[in-house]
Scaffold this motif. Structure first.
Motif, PDB file in Angstrom:
ATOM      1  N   ARG A   1      13.076 130.621  99.465  1.00 51.69           N
ATOM      2  CA  ARG A   1      12.191 130.779 100.545  1.00 51.69           C
ATOM      3  C   ARG A   1      12.302 132.022 101.194  1.00 51.69           C
ATOM      4  NH1 ARG A   1      12.454 127.001 106.231  1.00 51.69           N
ATOM      5  NH2 ARG A   1      11.030 128.488 107.395  1.00 51.69           N
ATOM      6  N   ARG A   2      13.406 132.743 101.395  1.00 50.87           N
ATOM      7  CA  ARG A   2      13.686 133.961 101.936  1.00 50.87           C
ATOM      8  C   ARG A   2      12.566 134.990 101.550  1.00 50.87           C
ATOM      9  NH1 ARG A   2      17.904 136.294 104.793  1.00 50.87           N
ATOM     10  NH2 ARG A   2      19.233 134.545 104.274  1.00 50.87           N
ATOM     11  N   VAL A   3      12.449 134.836 100.034  1.00 48.98           N
ATOM     12  CA  VAL A   3      11.605 136.104  99.513  1.00 48.98           C
ATOM     13  C   VAL A   3      10.071 136.019  99.659  1.00 48.98           C
ATOM     14  CG1 VAL A   3      10.700 137.028  97.102  1.00 48.98           C
ATOM     15  CG2 VAL A   3      13.175 136.239  97.396  1.00 48.98           C
TER      16      VAL A   3
ATOM     17  N   VAL B   1       7.104 138.230 102.377  1.00 47.68           N
ATOM     18  CA  VAL B   1       5.825 138.528 102.069  1.00 47.68           C
ATOM     19  C   VAL B   1       4.917 137.949 103.232  1.00 47.68           C
ATOM     20  CG1 VAL B   1       3.922 137.921 100.399  1.00 47.68           C
ATOM     21  CG2 VAL B   1       6.378 138.399  99.566  1.00 47.68           C
ATOM     22  N   ILE B   2       5.240 136.684 103.612  1.00 44.03           N
ATOM     23  CA  ILE B   2       4.195 136.164 104.784  1.00 44.03           C
ATOM     24  C   ILE B   2       4.360 136.721 105.920  1.00 44.03           C
ATOM     25  CG2 ILE B   2       3.878 134.094 106.038  1.00 44.03           C
ATOM     26  CD1 ILE B   2       4.533 132.614 103.336  1.00 44.03           C
ATOM     27  N   ALA B   3       5.697 137.275 106.326  1.00 43.13           N
ATOM     28  CA  ALA B   3       5.854 137.774 107.546  1.00 43.13           C
ATOM     29  C   ALA B   3       5.172 139.090 107.743  1.00 43.13           C
ATOM     30  CB  ALA B   3       7.289 137.889 107.781  1.00 43.13           C
TER      31      ALA B   3
ATOM     32  N   MET C   1      11.475 132.825 117.629  1.00 39.86           N
ATOM     33  CA  MET C   1      10.856 133.938 118.673  1.00 39.86           C
ATOM     34  C   MET C   1      11.197 135.158 117.948  1.00 39.86           C
ATOM     35  SD  MET C   1       9.008 134.297 121.017  1.00 39.86           S
ATOM     36  CE  MET C   1       8.857 133.277 122.351  1.00 39.86           C
ATOM     37  N   GLU C   2      12.222 135.484 117.442  1.00 40.57           N
ATOM     38  CA  GLU C   2      12.243 136.842 117.027  1.00 40.57           C
ATOM     39  C   GLU C   2      11.196 137.356 116.031  1.00 40.57           C
ATOM     40  OE1 GLU C   2      15.927 139.530 114.658  1.00 40.57           O
ATOM     41  OE2 GLU C   2      16.350 137.659 115.817  1.00 40.57           O
ATOM     42  N   LEU C   3      11.030 136.130 115.049  1.00 36.30           N
ATOM     43  CA  LEU C   3      10.066 136.230 114.004  1.00 36.30           C
ATOM     44  C   LEU C   3       8.721 136.410 114.565  1.00 36.30           C
ATOM     45  CD1 LEU C   3       9.322 136.201 110.958  1.00 36.30           C
ATOM     46  CD2 LEU C   3       9.307 133.860 111.031  1.00 36.30           C
ATOM     47  N   ALA C   4       8.339 135.428 115.536  1.00 33.24           N
ATOM     48  CA  ALA C   4       7.155 135.561 116.068  1.00 33.24           C
ATOM     49  C   ALA C   4       6.701 136.713 116.913  1.00 33.24           C
ATOM     50  CB  ALA C   4       7.001 134.376 117.107  1.00 33.24           C
ATOM     51  N   ARG C   5       7.683 137.477 117.733  1.00 34.15           N
ATOM     52  CA  ARG C   5       7.482 138.675 118.092  1.00 34.15           C
ATOM     53  C   ARG C   5       7.198 139.820 117.474  1.00 34.15           C
ATOM     54  NH1 ARG C   5      11.911 137.543 122.326  1.00 34.15           N
ATOM     55  NH2 ARG C   5      11.047 136.684 124.104  1.00 34.15           N
ATOM     56  N   GLY C   6       8.050 139.858 116.094  1.00 36.34           N
ATOM     57  CA  GLY C   6       7.599 140.805 115.077  1.00 36.34           C
ATOM     58  C   GLY C   6       6.320 140.783 114.577  1.00 36.34           C
ATOM     59  N   ILE C   7       5.707 139.677 114.294  1.00 36.41           N
ATOM     60  CA  ILE C   7       4.302 139.397 113.936  1.00 36.41           C
ATOM     61  C   ILE C   7       3.492 139.837 115.111  1.00 36.41           C
ATOM     62  CG2 ILE C   7       2.712 137.624 112.984  1.00 36.41           C
ATOM     63  CD1 ILE C   7       5.214 136.267 111.767  1.00 36.41           C
ATOM     64  N   ALA C   8       3.534 139.205 116.108  1.00 34.30           N
ATOM     65  CA  ALA C   8       2.692 139.414 117.389  1.00 34.30           C
ATOM     66  C   ALA C   8       2.460 140.617 117.398  1.00 34.30           C
ATOM     67  CB  ALA C   8       3.242 138.522 118.396  1.00 34.30           C
TER      68      ALA C   8
ATOM     69  N   ASP D   1       4.517 144.736 114.050  1.00 34.10           N
ATOM     70  CA  ASP D   1       5.610 145.633 113.699  1.00 34.10           C
ATOM     71  C   ASP D   1       6.298 144.786 112.514  1.00 34.10           C
ATOM     72  OD1 ASP D   1       8.013 146.875 113.088  1.00 34.10           O
ATOM     73  OD2 ASP D   1       8.412 146.994 115.392  1.00 34.10           O
ATOM     74  N   GLU D   2       5.898 145.390 111.311  1.00 37.03           N
ATOM     75  CA  GLU D   2       6.266 144.827 109.920  1.00 37.03           C
ATOM     76  C   GLU D   2       7.870 144.943 109.897  1.00 37.03           C
ATOM     77  OE1 GLU D   2       4.350 145.599 105.950  1.00 37.03           O
ATOM     78  OE2 GLU D   2       2.844 146.142 107.201  1.00 37.03           O
ATOM     79  N   THR D   3       8.654 145.689 110.228  1.00 37.02           N
ATOM     80  CA  THR D   3      10.048 146.036 110.191  1.00 37.02           C
ATOM     81  C   THR D   3      10.570 144.761 110.892  1.00 37.02           C
ATOM     82  OG1 THR D   3       9.740 148.531 109.724  1.00 37.02           O
ATOM     83  CG2 THR D   3      11.969 147.456 110.416  1.00 37.02           C
ATOM     84  N   ALA D   4      10.106 144.521 112.214  1.00 35.43           N
ATOM     85  CA  ALA D   4      10.710 143.559 113.151  1.00 35.43           C
ATOM     86  C   ALA D   4      10.326 142.279 112.601  1.00 35.43           C
ATOM     87  CB  ALA D   4       9.957 143.741 114.540  1.00 35.43           C
ATOM     88  N   ALA D   5       9.089 142.151 112.213  1.00 35.90           N
ATOM     89  CA  ALA D   5       8.778 140.660 111.486  1.00 35.90           C
ATOM     90  C   ALA D   5       9.671 140.516 110.348  1.00 35.90           C
ATOM     91  CB  ALA D   5       7.274 140.917 110.915  1.00 35.90           C
ATOM     92  N   LEU D   6      10.028 141.421 109.322  1.00 32.90           N
ATOM     93  CA  LEU D   6      11.094 141.191 108.267  1.00 32.90           C
ATOM     94  C   LEU D   6      12.354 140.911 108.776  1.00 32.90           C
ATOM     95  CD1 LEU D   6       9.691 143.903 105.614  1.00 32.90           C
ATOM     96  CD2 LEU D   6       9.381 141.367 105.463  1.00 32.90           C
ATOM     97  N   ALA D   7      12.827 141.545 109.857  1.00 34.10           N
ATOM     98  CA  ALA D   7      14.033 141.411 110.444  1.00 34.10           C
ATOM     99  C   ALA D   7      13.976 140.037 110.922  1.00 34.10           C
ATOM    100  CB  ALA D   7      14.337 142.698 111.422  1.00 34.10           C
ATOM    101  N   GLY D   8      13.086 139.563 111.605  1.00 34.10           N
ATOM    102  CA  GLY D   8      12.925 138.244 112.501  1.00 34.10           C
ATOM    103  C   GLY D   8      13.036 137.120 111.116  1.00 34.10           C
ATOM    104  N   ALA D   9      12.311 137.430 109.971  1.00 38.14           N
ATOM    105  CA  ALA D   9      12.256 136.412 108.909  1.00 38.14           C
ATOM    106  C   ALA D   9      13.693 136.565 108.444  1.00 38.14           C
ATOM    107  CB  ALA D   9      11.332 136.937 107.714  1.00 38.14           C
TER     108      ALA D   9
END
Length: 220
Positions: free
Chosen positions: A91-93, A97-99, A185-192, A195-203
């Protein structure tokens, strides 16, 4: 909560509505692992017709949520502790991709909806409202998947999310939902914020939380 960017429930296929209703019953253990699946009972329970229920069950067989056994018919699949860490690793992989796709492709409206879902998770966690927390979690997945516009990744990750959700619900006394809400929320903020780097870190942070949770359960 209605997402204008997604089809309304009225326009969705009956089989999809039936699938969501049955999945919720399985994830919240109202249909327990190993229990027989009765099509007529599910039609009554979900207030859906036999045909959409049958179609939903076939989908669940195809992803392993329901198993078909000779002479015993359909059964809810068991939770496999030994396999669960592999589920999380895979699932992580896909979540990466999705984030990344969602951070790049989400509309302004979808970004707002993603944040709103994560905020609902936080509020539900503070109040200790487990069902509201899980409902907001489902909404967050739905709008994020729609925003990612990557059908193959979403199709592959969906059964893994269902397995994780059911595992989490079965053993959630081992975890802290406020902590879970924080990582969502960390993942949601990265996507919102796009910021791809932040989204990946959130995932990664979210999947680390799920992995540590699983290891606590397995080690006990």
């Amino acid at each position: 909560m209605h997402h204008p960017s997604r089809p309304s429930v009225a326009k969705r296929r009956a089989a999809d509505v039936a699938y969501d209703a049955i999945e919720a019953l399985i994830c919240t253990l109202r249909l327990t692992p190993g229990s027989p699946v009765n099509e007529a009972e599910l039609a009554e329970l979900t207030e859906m017709g036999r045909t959409p229920v049958r179609e939903a069950l076939l989908r669940m067989v195809s992803i392993g949520l329901i198993v078909q056994q000779p002479r015993r018919g359909l059964l809810v699949s068991n939770i496999d502790l030994a396999d669960h860490l592999d589920v999380i690793q895979t699932r992580r992989v896909l979540e990466h991709v999705i984030a990344a796709c969602a951070a790049r492709r989400a509309s302004a409206q979808e970004r707002k909806a993603i944040l709103a879902c994560a905020e609902r998770m936080e509020k539900a966690a503070v109040r200790g409202r487990l069902d509201a927390y899980m409902e907001a979690d489902r909404e967050l997945d739905e709008v994020t998947h729609y925003a990612a516009r990557n059908h193959s990744a979403v199709k592959a990750v969906t059964p893994l999310i269902v397995q994780c959700r059911r595992f989490w619900y079965a053993y959630q006394h081992e975890g802290e939902i406020k902590e879970g809400a924080r990582f969502h929320m960390e993942l949601a903020r990265g996507i919102a914020t796009g910021d791809e780097t932040a989204a990946l870190a959130g995932a990664d942070a979210l999947l680390d939380y799920l992995e540590q949770f699983a290891r606590r359960v397995i080690d006990n």
